[in-house]
Design a protein around this motif. Structure first.
Motif, PDB file in Angstrom:
ATOM      1  N   GLY A  99      26.111  30.942 -19.158  1.00 19.90           N
ATOM      2  CA  GLY A  99      25.378  29.868 -18.472  1.00 19.90           C
ATOM      3  C   GLY A  99      25.328  28.616 -19.323  1.00 19.90           C
ATOM      4  O   GLY A  99      25.620  27.505 -18.862  1.00 19.90           O
ATOM      5  N   GLY A 100      25.009  28.796 -20.590  1.00 23.17           N
ATOM      6  CA  GLY A 100      24.949  27.663 -21.511  1.00 23.17           C
ATOM      7  C   GLY A 100      26.311  27.019 -21.687  1.00 23.17           C
ATOM      8  O   GLY A 100      26.442  25.787 -21.707  1.00 23.17           O
ATOM      9  N   ALA A 101      27.339  27.865 -21.796  1.00 23.70           N
ATOM     10  CA  ALA A 101      28.694  27.345 -21.974  1.00 23.70           C
ATOM     11  C   ALA A 101      29.093  26.495 -20.774  1.00 23.70           C
ATOM     12  O   ALA A 101      29.688  25.410 -20.924  1.00 23.70           O
ATOM     13  N   THR A 102      28.742  26.964 -19.565  1.00 17.40           N
ATOM     14  CA  THR A 102      29.083  26.217 -18.359  1.00 17.40           C
ATOM     15  C   THR A 102      28.342  24.875 -18.324  1.00 17.40           C
ATOM     16  O   THR A 102      28.935  23.835 -18.024  1.00 17.40           O
ATOM     17  N   ALA A 103      27.062  24.897 -18.645  1.00 12.45           N
ATOM     18  CA  ALA A 103      26.266  23.664 -18.630  1.00 12.45           C
ATOM     19  C   ALA A 103      26.816  22.652 -19.634  1.00 12.45           C
ATOM     20  O   ALA A 103      27.011  21.472 -19.316  1.00 12.45           O
ATOM     21  N   LEU A 104      27.120  23.132 -20.843  1.00 15.45           N
ATOM     22  CA  LEU A 104      27.636  22.227 -21.882  1.00 15.45           C
ATOM     23  C   LEU A 104      29.004  21.670 -21.489  1.00 15.45           C
ATOM     24  O   LEU A 104      29.273  20.476 -21.649  1.00 15.45           O
ATOM     25  N   ALA A 105      29.858  22.565 -20.955  1.00 15.43           N
ATOM     26  CA  ALA A 105      31.201  22.124 -20.574  1.00 15.43           C
ATOM     27  C   ALA A 105      31.126  21.092 -19.449  1.00 15.43           C
ATOM     28  O   ALA A 105      31.880  20.109 -19.443  1.00 15.43           O
ATOM     29  N   THR A 106      30.202  21.296 -18.508  1.00 15.42           N
ATOM     30  CA  THR A 106      30.065  20.375 -17.387  1.00 15.42           C
ATOM     31  C   THR A 106      29.635  18.989 -17.872  1.00 15.42           C
ATOM     32  O   THR A 106      30.252  17.974 -17.535  1.00 15.42           O
ATOM     33  N   ALA A 107      28.578  18.982 -18.671  1.00 19.08           N
ATOM     34  CA  ALA A 107      28.060  17.700 -19.151  1.00 19.08           C
ATOM     35  C   ALA A 107      29.107  16.979 -19.989  1.00 19.08           C
ATOM     36  O   ALA A 107      29.396  15.786 -19.774  1.00 19.08           O
ATOM     37  N   ALA A 108      29.708  17.697 -20.907  1.00 20.74           N
ATOM     38  CA  ALA A 108      30.651  17.059 -21.822  1.00 20.74           C
ATOM     39  C   ALA A 108      31.940  16.661 -21.105  1.00 20.74           C
ATOM     40  O   ALA A 108      32.497  15.581 -21.341  1.00 20.74           O
ATOM     41  N   GLY A 109      32.414  17.531 -20.223  1.00 18.43           N
ATOM     42  CA  GLY A 109      33.654  17.250 -19.501  1.00 18.43           C
ATOM     43  C   GLY A 109      33.511  16.010 -18.624  1.00 18.43           C
ATOM     44  O   GLY A 109      34.402  15.151 -18.589  1.00 18.43           O
ATOM     45  N   TYR A 110      32.386  15.900 -17.946  1.00 15.50           N
ATOM     46  CA  TYR A 110      32.140  14.727 -17.108  1.00 15.50           C
ATOM     47  C   TYR A 110      32.062  13.458 -17.966  1.00 15.50           C
ATOM     48  O   TYR A 110      32.674  12.437 -17.648  1.00 15.50           O
ATOM     49  N   ALA A 131      41.580  23.470 -30.141  1.00 14.78           N
ATOM     50  CA  ALA A 131      40.600  24.548 -29.998  1.00 14.78           C
ATOM     51  C   ALA A 131      41.009  25.527 -28.904  1.00 14.78           C
ATOM     52  O   ALA A 131      40.788  26.734 -29.028  1.00 14.78           O
ATOM     53  N   VAL A 132      41.614  25.006 -27.841  1.00 18.54           N
ATOM     54  CA  VAL A 132      42.044  25.885 -26.754  1.00 18.54           C
ATOM     55  C   VAL A 132      43.113  26.851 -27.268  1.00 18.54           C
ATOM     56  O   VAL A 132      43.181  28.011 -26.871  1.00 18.54           O
ATOM     57  N   ALA A 133      43.923  26.340 -28.218  1.00 18.87           N
ATOM     58  CA  ALA A 133      45.051  27.133 -28.688  1.00 18.87           C
ATOM     59  C   ALA A 133      44.636  28.259 -29.645  1.00 18.87           C
ATOM     60  O   ALA A 133      45.376  29.218 -29.814  1.00 18.87           O
ATOM     61  N   VAL A 134      43.460  28.138 -30.280  1.00 18.80           N
ATOM     62  CA  VAL A 134      43.066  29.157 -31.265  1.00 18.80           C
ATOM     63  C   VAL A 134      42.354  30.303 -30.554  1.00 18.80           C
ATOM     64  O   VAL A 134      41.345  30.081 -29.897  1.00 18.80           O
ATOM     65  N   PRO A 135      42.880  31.526 -30.671  1.00 22.09           N
ATOM     66  CA  PRO A 135      42.199  32.643 -30.010  1.00 22.09           C
ATOM     67  C   PRO A 135      40.870  32.963 -30.703  1.00 22.09           C
ATOM     68  O   PRO A 135      40.762  32.886 -31.933  1.00 22.09           O
ATOM     69  N   ILE A 161      25.469  32.157 -29.618  1.00 15.48           N
ATOM     70  CA  ILE A 161      25.849  30.808 -30.076  1.00 15.48           C
ATOM     71  C   ILE A 161      27.362  30.580 -30.004  1.00 15.48           C
ATOM     72  O   ILE A 161      27.804  29.586 -29.434  1.00 15.48           O
ATOM     73  N   PRO A 162      28.201  31.503 -30.545  1.00 16.36           N
ATOM     74  CA  PRO A 162      29.648  31.255 -30.431  1.00 16.36           C
ATOM     75  C   PRO A 162      30.132  31.199 -28.980  1.00 16.36           C
ATOM     76  O   PRO A 162      31.068  30.463 -28.657  1.00 16.36           O
ATOM     77  N   SER A 163      29.477  31.948 -28.091  1.00 16.14           N
ATOM     78  CA  SER A 163      29.981  31.941 -26.714  1.00 16.14           C
ATOM     79  C   SER A 163      29.506  30.704 -25.947  1.00 16.14           C
ATOM     80  O   SER A 163      29.926  30.476 -24.820  1.00 16.14           O
ATOM     81  N   LEU A 164      28.639  29.904 -26.549  1.00 14.36           N
ATOM     82  CA  LEU A 164      28.215  28.658 -25.896  1.00 14.36           C
ATOM     83  C   LEU A 164      29.338  27.623 -25.882  1.00 14.36           C
ATOM     84  O   LEU A 164      29.311  26.682 -25.101  1.00 14.36           O
ATOM     85  N   VAL A 165      30.284  27.808 -26.784  1.00 17.66           N
ATOM     86  CA  VAL A 165      31.356  26.827 -26.896  1.00 17.66           C
ATOM     87  C   VAL A 165      32.567  27.315 -26.114  1.00 17.66           C
ATOM     88  O   VAL A 165      33.109  28.371 -26.407  1.00 17.66           O
ATOM     89  N   SER A 166      32.962  26.531 -25.101  1.00 16.39           N
ATOM     90  CA  SER A 166      34.098  26.926 -24.287  1.00 16.39           C
ATOM     91  C   SER A 166      35.059  25.753 -24.162  1.00 16.39           C
ATOM     92  O   SER A 166      34.968  24.962 -23.236  1.00 16.39           O
ATOM     93  N   PRO A 167      35.979  25.627 -25.114  1.00 20.97           N
ATOM     94  CA  PRO A 167      36.901  24.480 -25.086  1.00 20.97           C
ATOM     95  C   PRO A 167      37.709  24.428 -23.796  1.00 20.97           C
ATOM     96  O   PRO A 167      37.932  23.364 -23.223  1.00 20.97           O
ATOM     97  N   LEU A 181      38.828  22.010 -18.536  1.00 23.22           N
ATOM     98  CA  LEU A 181      38.951  22.184 -17.085  1.00 23.22           C
ATOM     99  C   LEU A 181      38.066  21.191 -16.341  1.00 23.22           C
ATOM    100  O   LEU A 181      38.491  20.532 -15.389  1.00 23.22           O
ATOM    101  N   ILE A 182      36.821  21.070 -16.765  1.00 18.94           N
ATOM    102  CA  ILE A 182      35.877  20.153 -16.115  1.00 18.94           C
ATOM    103  C   ILE A 182      36.357  18.714 -16.289  1.00 18.94           C
ATOM    104  O   ILE A 182      36.283  17.886 -15.376  1.00 18.94           O
ATOM    105  N   TRP A 183      36.849  18.417 -17.459  1.00 23.53           N
ATOM    106  CA  TRP A 183      37.341  17.070 -17.757  1.00 23.53           C
ATOM    107  C   TRP A 183      38.415  16.667 -16.741  1.00 23.53           C
ATOM    108  O   TRP A 183      38.313  15.652 -16.057  1.00 23.53           O
TER     109      TRP A 183
END
Lengths: 269, 447
Positions: free
Chosen positions: A71-82, A102-106, A132-138, A143-145
């Motif tokens: 949920g946090g990852a989605t919210a952060l990605a949405t705000a930042a991507g927009y 970051a997308v390229a690093v597994p 905390i680590p799963s909050l970050v979803s490059p 995708l949102i961007w």
């Protein structure tokens, strides 16, 4: 297509059929045949009560990690991507480069360094080490961007500005609705990856009380190995079925939001 | 389930590779004081009187009963029992905690094959510091040898696994095959059995590192020798070749079932007679009784076949309990280890079906003469305790055996998969181990 169907469905059928067998029938009958007794409900009851009902605790942990983490990852990605799609500011290109990297690093490759970092912060063996680590979803951010760049017309945002709306209000009343298909996609990705996350919690957590289902079930499965082995494959299999069910439910529930491009083509350019 | 197991194996191999890479810089720095410090047990007794709380990581099924018994005997000590994972998961976490400098338990279960790795990186307490060297006579020579690294004493043995031949008597009787006493007879039995019924195999083997090392051990091979930072690897020595010259026949003629150990298929095959024998450790009766109910009354135990008729065997598996350097309560942790492996903790372990490392228990007539209904009333412990006295001496594991085991499938495993001689696979394994050892700061030579 037929080959693909067989490839996709046979393991699922095996899983479902196996969940109805006792441990003894599991080892005594062929994989895709039913056992003598239909033990599904006994197995489910046993799964929830084995080891003092720790399966329920693992289920709760997984839900916690998914709700807060995904949920946090989605919210952060949405705000930042927009923000990245619609505002021009210095360093935007640098963010883009970092993001692609970051997308390229597994995530698996980062697990050990992340562990050492969290150990310094004394956060290992706590739920925070997983959340905390799963909050970050490059990938979600990316995708949102790209989605926001297409789905949210600049003209619409400008029109809202002319009408006197502030940036925050525009985001919540105009943009968010247009982004829903993108957000649902990102949320599904985040939910699935958090739900299935194995390596990070495996490394971070040593207290079984904090395990998610993946690590917990694997620990049950590992009881079949070595000195003093006590295989409980029937519970591992039933637990796996119970683990898959919420994911299937999430997909069915969210797919109706999955209409693309609500406002695509609504504005003449 | 199989896909998750596959990813798990890959992930674990990766973790082991990463983790064993980390502590190398500190390898051999301290904790290996030659000769070993010898203190007295007074500090341990004092810590036990004082009490406190310690954490114990293990996956041993008997641990719960043991901890409960310990807390009844010493109510002022609390033991926080944690099953942090089995095998490699457990070691990955332990190694992580050691590297990070915090988060390790006070006491941990460590298998003999993994002990040198942790001891040489300074992760474990030399129990000679507390006078535990006095316990030498309480254990079999092979297990006592296994807990010593570079002159230090880094744990007390809990269980042992002298190897014997477990065989399905029903299958042997049906086809009129005699129980093999030598490896030549074993190969012959394999051929006759598989010819009589192509669905049956003498054993199952897809390349298990622990089995490979144990069989080389029995054949007289000593491929790994370590002296401080120098390591010598010779997987072409005479003993190793003696083993491959036997086992190659089975692999090349496809006389071993392609079933991986400890899987559901393996348990199934043990119950239905697909697998006719298991050359394995003395802890196997507990596994058979608990997990292969269909085999009851069919299985029996014989001494491990030999090459020339002289009784000799090797250890397979087995673990010790060790005290971590990181522990803030080392003396209390040592007290718990002493109770666990040299005191009242042994009984709950035996009750759960464990095979001891203590000579007193191995020698007790109650243990030796126990008739096992699962084995048709056979006194299996007579065979197994005899094996404990016949373990060949002088074996050592690599100081990075966990890594070695994790890449066994990629090298020797390929020989198994291709039904080819094992020697090229062993050479590939050796090359990978030499390269890795040198990268880790060891000076590795080959024989």
């Amino acid at each position: 297509m037929a080959v693909y169907l067989v490839y996709a469905l046979v393991p699922l059928a095996w899983l479902l059929i196996s969940a109805t067998k006792t441990q003894r029938a599991l080892l005594g009958t062929p994989g895709l045949a039913f056992g003598d007794t239909f033990a599904l409900f006994d197995n489910i009851a046993a799964t929830f009560t084995h080891d003092g009902g720790i399966f329920l605790r693992w289920l709760g942990n997984t839900l916690l990690y998914v709700v807060v983490g995904a949920g946090g990852a989605t919210a952060l990605a949405t705000a930042a991507g927009y923000g990245l799609a619609k505002y021009r500011f210095r360093g935007r290109r640098a963010v883009f480069a970092v993001l692609l990297g970051a997308v390229a690093v597994p995530g698996t490759a980062l697990a050990v360094p992340t562990f050492l970092l969290f150990s310094e912060l004394e956060l290992t063996n706590t739920p925070w080490a997983v959340i905390i680590p799963s909050l970050v979803s490059p990938f979600g951010l990316y995708l949102i961007w790209t989605y926001a760049a297409e789905a949210v017309p600049d003209e619409l945002v400008e029109a809202a500005r002319i009408d006197g709306a502030g940036e925050v209000r525009i985001f919540f009343t105009v943009t968010l609705r247009l982004l829903v298909p993108g957000i649902v996609t990102v949320a599904l990705f985040a939910v699935v990856s958090t739900w299935n996350n194995y390596f990070l919690p495996l490394i971070m957590l040593s207290e079984p009380d904090w395990y998610p289902l993946t690590v917990g079930l694997n620990q049950w499965s590992a009881r079949a190995f070595g000195v003093g082995a006590q295989p409980i494959y029937h519970l591992v299999i039933t637990g796996s079925v119970l683990t898959v069910v919420p994911l299937v439910a999430a997909f069915l529930l969210l797919q109706r939001f999955w209409q693309s491009g609500l406002a695509a083509g609504s504005v003449k350019r | 389930m199989s896909p998750t197991r596959r990813t798990r194996q890959v992930a674990t191999a990766l973790a082991v590779a990463l983790l064993t890479a980390l502590p190398a810089c500190s390898a051999g720095s301290d904790g290996t004081s030659p000769g070993g410090a010898t203190g007295t047990q007074e500090a341990v007794d004092a810590a036990l009187r004082e009490g406190g709380e310690i954490t114990y990581w293990t996956w041993t099924p008997s641990a719960k009963a043991q901890v409960e018994a310990f807390e009844r005997e010493f109510p002022n000590v609390r033991v926080n029992l944690v099953n942090a994972g089995t095998g490699n998961d457990h070691y990955a976490k332990l190694q992580n905690a050691v590297k990070a400098g915090s988060g390790a338990p006070d006491v941990a279960q460590v298998e003999y094959q993994a002990l040198p790795q942790f001891a040489l990186t300074g992760a474990l307490v030399d129990l000679g510091r507390y006078g535990f060297r006095a316990f030498e006579d309480d254990y079999t020579p092979s297990t006592w040898h296994s807990v010593q690294v570079g002159g230090g004493l880094f744990g007390l043995p809990q269980d042992s696994g002298p190897m014997a031949l477990f065989y399905n008597k029903e299958v042997f009787d049906r086809y009129g095959i005699a129980v093999p006493r030598t490896w030549a007879e074993y190969v012959d039995a394999a051929r006759r059995l598989h010819a009589a019924d192509p669905t049956r195999y003498i054993t199952a083997d897809t390349g298990d590192a622990g089995f490979t090392t144990s069989m080389i051990w029995q054949a007289g091979g000593r491929p790994f020798t370590t002296d401080g930072k120098s390591v010598k690897i010779d997987l072409r020595d005479e003993g190793t070749r003696r083993w491959t010259s036997t086992w190659n026949q089975l692999v090349e003629e496809e006389l071993v079932a392609p079933i991986t150990g400890w899987t559901d298929a393996w348990y199934r095959a043990l119950g239905n007679g697909t697998i006719a024998t298991l050359p394995t450790g003395a802890w196997m009766p507990g596994v058979l009784k608990a997990s292969v109910p269909d085999g009851a009354g069919k299985w029996a135990v014989a001494p491990l076949p030999t090459y020339d008729g002289t009784p000799v065997t090797a250890e397979n598996g087995g673990s010790a309990q060790a005290v971590l350097e990181q522990s803030g309560k080392q003396a209390l942790a040592a007290a718990f280890v002493r109770w666990l492996d040299n005191g009242n903790g042994v009984k709950p372990f035996l009750d759960s079906g464990g095979f001891p490392a203590t000579t007193a228990d191995l020698g007790s007539s109650a243990f030796r003469d126990l008739a096992e209904p699962y084995f048709g009333g056979q006194r299996v412990n007579q065979v197994l305790t005899a094996a404990a006295d016949q373990v060949a001496e002088g074996w050592s594991y690599l100081p990075y055996q966990l890594y070695a085991n994790s890449i066994h499938a990629d090298t020797v495993g390929k020989s198994y998969a291709g039904g080819a001689a094992l020697d090229p696979g062993l050479v590939a394994w050796q090359q990978a181990l030499v390269d890795y050892g040198n990268q880790q700061g060891f000076t590795v030579t080959t024989g």
